[in-house]
Design a protein around this motif. Sequence first.
Motif, short mmCIF file in Angstrom:
data_model
loop_
_atom_site.label_atom_id
_atom_site.label_comp_id
_atom_site.label_asym_id
_atom_site.label_seq_id
_atom_site.Cartn_x
_atom_site.Cartn_y
_atom_site.Cartn_z
N UNK A 107 0.85 -1.19 0.00
CA UNK A 107 0.00 0.00 0.00
C UNK A 107 0.88 1.24 0.00
N UNK A 108 0.72 2.09 -1.01
CA UNK A 108 1.60 3.26 -1.12
C UNK A 108 1.28 4.36 -0.11
N UNK A 109 0.23 4.22 0.69
CA UNK A 109 -0.07 5.17 1.75
C UNK A 109 0.67 4.84 3.05
N UNK A 110 1.29 3.67 3.10
CA UNK A 110 1.92 3.20 4.34
C UNK A 110 3.43 3.10 4.17
N UNK A 111 4.15 3.74 5.08
CA UNK A 111 5.61 3.62 5.14
C UNK A 111 5.96 3.02 6.48
N UNK A 112 6.82 2.02 6.48
CA UNK A 112 7.16 1.28 7.69
C UNK A 112 8.60 1.60 8.10
N UNK A 113 8.76 1.87 9.41
CA UNK A 113 10.07 2.17 9.98
C UNK A 113 10.30 1.30 11.20
N UNK A 114 11.52 0.83 11.35
CA UNK A 114 11.91 0.14 12.58
C UNK A 114 12.23 1.21 13.62
N UNK A 115 11.75 0.99 14.83
CA UNK A 115 12.00 1.95 15.90
C UNK A 115 13.51 1.98 16.18
N UNK A 116 14.11 3.15 15.96
CA UNK A 116 15.53 3.33 16.27
C UNK A 116 15.76 4.76 16.74
N UNK A 117 17.02 5.12 16.96
CA UNK A 117 17.34 6.39 17.61
C UNK A 117 16.97 7.63 16.79
N UNK A 118 16.92 7.54 15.45
CA UNK A 118 16.61 8.74 14.67
C UNK A 118 15.35 8.61 13.82
N UNK A 119 14.50 7.66 14.13
CA UNK A 119 13.29 7.47 13.33
C UNK A 119 12.36 8.68 13.41
#
Length: 137
Positions: A107-119
């Motif tokens: 889905x192009x409305x969703x971007x996924x990030x891993x929780x890290x120090x500069x997210x």
Amino acid sequence: MNEIKLLIVDDDINAIKSIKSTIRSYERQADKLITYRVYKAQNLANAVKKIKYYKIDTAIIDLNLDPNVSDNTDGNNIIHEFINQSRIPIFVVSGTPEKLASDFENNNLIKVFTRDHDVNEKIIEIEIPRIMLSKTI
């Protein structure tokens, strides 16, 4: 200057405070392109109410909202509601991004990030301005 209505959906108050701190830092910059109006929710029911009432522009959502549930259904259910209700850009921030429901992977409305120090900086200072400003051009 554009104001963005951002909903943060997370059950961890420290994560919410961290995002708000990043926003305050961003808004102190002289060359900022947007300002943020921040709303928060800690569960599905509250998130759905806020998105309807405040006409939210974008959201940052944690997948695991209940530490007693290991399958991340709460976060995935919220994403499902947002996609059905308003079709806003969603930023998923999670320590377990692989648990995003397969329905949302392309889905192009969703971007996924891993929780890290500069997210938070990546999302607040780069991703949201880029996406939201491209919608207004």
